[in-house]
Design a protein around this motif. Structure first.
Motif, PDB file in Angstrom:
ATOM      1  N   MET A 189       0.849  -1.179   0.000  1.00  0.00           N
ATOM      2  CA  MET A 189       0.000   0.000   0.000  1.00  0.00           C
ATOM      3  C   MET A 189       0.893   1.240   0.000  1.00  0.00           C
ATOM      4  SD  MET A 189      -3.231   0.998   2.415  1.00  0.00           S
ATOM      5  CE  MET A 189      -2.505   0.414   3.884  1.00  0.00           C
ATOM      6  N   GLY A 190       0.431   2.284  -0.632  1.00  0.00           N
ATOM      7  CA  GLY A 190       1.193   3.527  -0.737  1.00  0.00           C
ATOM      8  C   GLY A 190       1.264   4.275   0.580  1.00  0.00           C
ATOM      9  N   LYS A 191       2.258   5.107   0.673  1.00  0.00           N
ATOM     10  CA  LYS A 191       2.454   5.921   1.865  1.00  0.00           C
ATOM     11  C   LYS A 191       2.320   7.382   1.464  1.00  0.00           C
ATOM     12  CE  LYS A 191       5.800   6.830   5.464  1.00  0.00           C
ATOM     13  NZ  LYS A 191       7.156   6.608   5.932  1.00  0.00           N
ATOM     14  N   ILE A 192       1.558   8.135   2.203  1.00  0.00           N
ATOM     15  CA  ILE A 192       1.357   9.543   1.913  1.00  0.00           C
ATOM     16  C   ILE A 192       2.324  10.359   2.756  1.00  0.00           C
ATOM     17  CG2 ILE A 192      -0.297  11.433   1.951  1.00  0.00           C
ATOM     18  CD1 ILE A 192      -2.502   9.345   1.664  1.00  0.00           C
ATOM     19  N   GLN A 193       3.096  11.239   2.110  1.00  0.00           N
ATOM     20  CA  GLN A 193       4.065  12.080   2.795  1.00  0.00           C
ATOM     21  C   GLN A 193       3.373  13.333   3.338  1.00  0.00           C
ATOM     22  OE1 GLN A 193       7.238  11.208   3.394  1.00  0.00           O
ATOM     23  NE2 GLN A 193       6.763   9.284   2.377  1.00  0.00           N
ATOM     24  N   PRO A 194       3.746  13.761   4.537  1.00  0.00           N
ATOM     25  CA  PRO A 194       3.110  14.947   5.126  1.00  0.00           C
ATOM     26  C   PRO A 194       3.603  16.251   4.501  1.00  0.00           C
ATOM     27  CG  PRO A 194       4.736  14.045   6.626  1.00  0.00           C
ATOM     28  CD  PRO A 194       4.665  13.109   5.447  1.00  0.00           C
ATOM     29  N   PRO A 195       2.681  17.088   4.031  1.00  0.00           N
ATOM     30  CA  PRO A 195       3.065  18.417   3.535  1.00  0.00           C
ATOM     31  C   PRO A 195       3.161  19.398   4.707  1.00  0.00           C
ATOM     32  CG  PRO A 195       0.740  18.061   3.169  1.00  0.00           C
ATOM     33  CD  PRO A 195       1.283  16.801   3.789  1.00  0.00           C
ATOM     34  N   VAL A 196       4.171  19.220   5.520  1.00  0.00           N
ATOM     35  CA  VAL A 196       4.310  19.937   6.788  1.00  0.00           C
ATOM     36  C   VAL A 196       4.275  21.456   6.595  1.00  0.00           C
ATOM     37  CG1 VAL A 196       5.808  20.325   8.779  1.00  0.00           C
ATOM     38  CG2 VAL A 196       5.548  18.035   7.864  1.00  0.00           C
ATOM     39  N   ASP A 197       5.091  21.964   5.673  1.00  0.00           N
ATOM     40  CA  ASP A 197       5.156  23.422   5.491  1.00  0.00           C
ATOM     41  C   ASP A 197       3.846  23.998   4.985  1.00  0.00           C
ATOM     42  OD1 ASP A 197       7.710  23.529   6.452  1.00  0.00           O
ATOM     43  OD2 ASP A 197       8.666  23.552   4.482  1.00  0.00           O
ATOM     44  N   GLN A 198       3.106  23.213   4.216  1.00  0.00           N
ATOM     45  CA  GLN A 198       1.813  23.676   3.712  1.00  0.00           C
ATOM     46  C   GLN A 198       0.794  23.746   4.854  1.00  0.00           C
ATOM     47  OE1 GLN A 198       0.223  21.215   0.601  1.00  0.00           O
ATOM     48  NE2 GLN A 198      -1.696  22.333   0.517  1.00  0.00           N
ATOM     49  N   ILE A 199       0.762  22.744   5.697  1.00  0.00           N
ATOM     50  CA  ILE A 199      -0.211  22.708   6.786  1.00  0.00           C
ATOM     51  C   ILE A 199       0.145  23.725   7.868  1.00  0.00           C
ATOM     52  CG2 ILE A 199      -1.162  21.271   8.633  1.00  0.00           C
ATOM     53  CD1 ILE A 199      -0.883  18.885   6.672  1.00  0.00           C
ATOM     54  N   CYS A 200       1.422  23.877   8.166  1.00  0.00           N
ATOM     55  CA  CYS A 200       1.874  24.798   9.207  1.00  0.00           C
ATOM     56  C   CYS A 200       2.284  26.143   8.615  1.00  0.00           C
ATOM     57  CB  CYS A 200       3.054  24.185   9.971  1.00  0.00           C
ATOM     58  SG  CYS A 200       2.677  22.641  10.806  1.00  0.00           S
ATOM     59  N   ARG A 201       1.712  26.534   7.494  1.00  0.00           N
ATOM     60  CA  ARG A 201       2.177  27.727   6.768  1.00  0.00           C
ATOM     61  C   ARG A 201       2.106  29.001   7.589  1.00  0.00           C
ATOM     62  NH1 ARG A 201      -2.113  25.923   3.828  1.00  0.00           N
ATOM     63  NH2 ARG A 201      -4.054  26.996   4.209  1.00  0.00           N
ATOM     64  N   LYS A 202       1.109  29.173   8.453  1.00  0.00           N
ATOM     65  CA  LYS A 202       1.016  30.389   9.261  1.00  0.00           C
ATOM     66  C   LYS A 202       2.173  30.452  10.254  1.00  0.00           C
ATOM     67  CE  LYS A 202      -2.087  33.146  12.143  1.00  0.00           C
ATOM     68  NZ  LYS A 202      -0.970  33.825  12.715  1.00  0.00           N
ATOM     69  N   GLY A 259       5.390  31.082   8.428  1.00  0.00           N
ATOM     70  CA  GLY A 259       5.473  32.504   8.077  1.00  0.00           C
ATOM     71  C   GLY A 259       5.881  33.350   9.271  1.00  0.00           C
ATOM     72  N   ASP A 260       5.304  33.049  10.433  1.00  0.00           N
ATOM     73  CA  ASP A 260       5.659  33.783  11.648  1.00  0.00           C
ATOM     74  C   ASP A 260       7.136  33.577  12.000  1.00  0.00           C
ATOM     75  OD1 ASP A 260       3.041  34.604  11.792  1.00  0.00           O
ATOM     76  OD2 ASP A 260       2.486  33.226  13.421  1.00  0.00           O
ATOM     77  N   ALA A 261       7.614  32.344  11.858  1.00  0.00           N
ATOM     78  CA  ALA A 261       9.021  32.051  12.164  1.00  0.00           C
ATOM     79  C   ALA A 261       9.940  32.766  11.178  1.00  0.00           C
ATOM     80  CB  ALA A 261       9.261  30.545  12.121  1.00  0.00           C
ATOM     81  N   SER A 262       9.533  32.823   9.931  1.00  0.00           N
ATOM     82  CA  SER A 262      10.331  33.511   8.916  1.00  0.00           C
ATOM     83  C   SER A 262      10.414  35.010   9.214  1.00  0.00           C
ATOM     84  CB  SER A 262       9.719  33.278   7.532  1.00  0.00           C
ATOM     85  OG  SER A 262      10.438  33.960   6.555  1.00  0.00           O
ATOM     86  N   VAL A 279       7.731  31.281  18.982  1.00  0.00           N
ATOM     87  CA  VAL A 279       7.300  30.995  17.609  1.00  0.00           C
ATOM     88  C   VAL A 279       8.000  29.734  17.101  1.00  0.00           C
ATOM     89  CG1 VAL A 279       7.414  31.816  15.215  1.00  0.00           C
ATOM     90  CG2 VAL A 279       6.690  33.365  17.013  1.00  0.00           C
ATOM     91  N   HIS A 280       9.297  29.599  17.352  1.00  0.00           N
ATOM     92  CA  HIS A 280      10.027  28.408  16.911  1.00  0.00           C
ATOM     93  C   HIS A 280       9.537  27.160  17.640  1.00  0.00           C
ATOM     94  CE1 HIS A 280      12.270  30.732  14.254  1.00  0.00           C
ATOM     95  NE2 HIS A 280      13.313  31.034  14.996  1.00  0.00           N
ATOM     96  N   TYR A 281       9.180  27.318  18.907  1.00  0.00           N
ATOM     97  CA  TYR A 281       8.604  26.200  19.650  1.00  0.00           C
ATOM     98  C   TYR A 281       7.263  25.790  19.031  1.00  0.00           C
ATOM     99  CZ  TYR A 281       6.261  23.634  23.351  1.00  0.00           C
ATOM    100  OH  TYR A 281       5.566  22.690  24.044  1.00  0.00           O
ATOM    101  N   GLN A 282       6.431  26.776  18.679  1.00  0.00           N
ATOM    102  CA  GLN A 282       5.143  26.488  18.052  1.00  0.00           C
ATOM    103  C   GLN A 282       5.340  25.789  16.706  1.00  0.00           C
ATOM    104  OE1 GLN A 282       1.996  26.885  19.271  1.00  0.00           O
ATOM    105  NE2 GLN A 282       2.998  27.452  21.186  1.00  0.00           N
ATOM    106  N   LEU A 283       6.341  26.224  15.949  1.00  0.00           N
ATOM    107  CA  LEU A 283       6.638  25.607  14.656  1.00  0.00           C
ATOM    108  C   LEU A 283       7.045  24.150  14.840  1.00  0.00           C
ATOM    109  CD1 LEU A 283       7.059  25.756  11.594  1.00  0.00           C
ATOM    110  CD2 LEU A 283       9.348  26.657  12.040  1.00  0.00           C
ATOM    111  N   SER A 331      14.146  40.350  23.411  1.00  0.00           N
ATOM    112  CA  SER A 331      13.495  40.327  22.105  1.00  0.00           C
ATOM    113  C   SER A 331      13.486  38.926  21.504  1.00  0.00           C
ATOM    114  CB  SER A 331      14.174  41.307  21.145  1.00  0.00           C
ATOM    115  OG  SER A 331      15.489  40.886  20.888  1.00  0.00           O
ATOM    116  N   ASP A 332      14.376  38.049  21.944  1.00  0.00           N
ATOM    117  CA  ASP A 332      14.411  36.674  21.442  1.00  0.00           C
ATOM    118  C   ASP A 332      13.283  35.826  22.015  1.00  0.00           C
ATOM    119  OD1 ASP A 332      16.537  37.116  19.851  1.00  0.00           O
ATOM    120  OD2 ASP A 332      18.020  36.123  21.139  1.00  0.00           O
TER     121      ASP A 332
END
Length: 137
Positions: free
Chosen positions: A1-14, A17-20, A54-58, A47-48
């Motif tokens: 059976m096939g395996k579906i790869q997670p589109p992590v950056d697409q799902i976590c895009r917000k 973007g915040d991390a960027s 944000v990095h923890y949330q990512l 300031s960090d």
């Protein structure tokens, strides 16, 4: 059976973007300090703090998505994956001309849609379990 790869950056895009944005602001702040010669280590650690959050949330979002897809592939949507693959084997493998490709799309549309709904449900479930609201994603 096939395996579906997670589109992590697409799902976590917000969150991505915040991390960027955070990295850009930090780079601008660091380069500004080095030009003027000002050293504000105390200010920098203050300031960090938002960037660390944000990095923890990512990291948390990515882990939730990977876990969701692990679950999806191992049983959460296994029947839906199998149904889609069988349909594509029957209708799409030898689809050379446009008419055959259209027939493939029509015949397998229900199975693709069912799999998409299952994946969306599982991903939302795992993200909610990790403490995310749907508006955060």
């Amino acid at each position: 059976m096939g395996k579906i790869q997670p589109p992590v950056d697409q799902i976590c895009r917000k969150v991505v973007g915040d991390a960027s944005k955070c990295r850009q602001q930090r780079r601008l702040g660091v380069s500004g300090d080095s030009r003027t010669g000002n050293s504000r280590d105390g200010d920098r650690s203050e300031s960090d703090r938002p960037c660390k959050e944000v990095h923890y949330q990512l990291k948390k979002c990515k882990k939730a998505v990977v876990n969701a897809y692990h679950h999806i592939n191992l049983g959460g949507c296994a029947k839906k994956i199998q149904d889609r693959m069988v349909c594509e084997q029957e209708w799409c493998v030898d689809a050379d001309d446009n008419e055959a490709k259209k027939k493939c799309q029509v015949e397998c549309k229900v199975y693709r849609h069912g799999l998409e709904e299952c994946i969306e449900y599982q991903v939302k479930r795992f993200l909610l379990k990790s403490g995310f609201r749907t508006s955060q994603i």
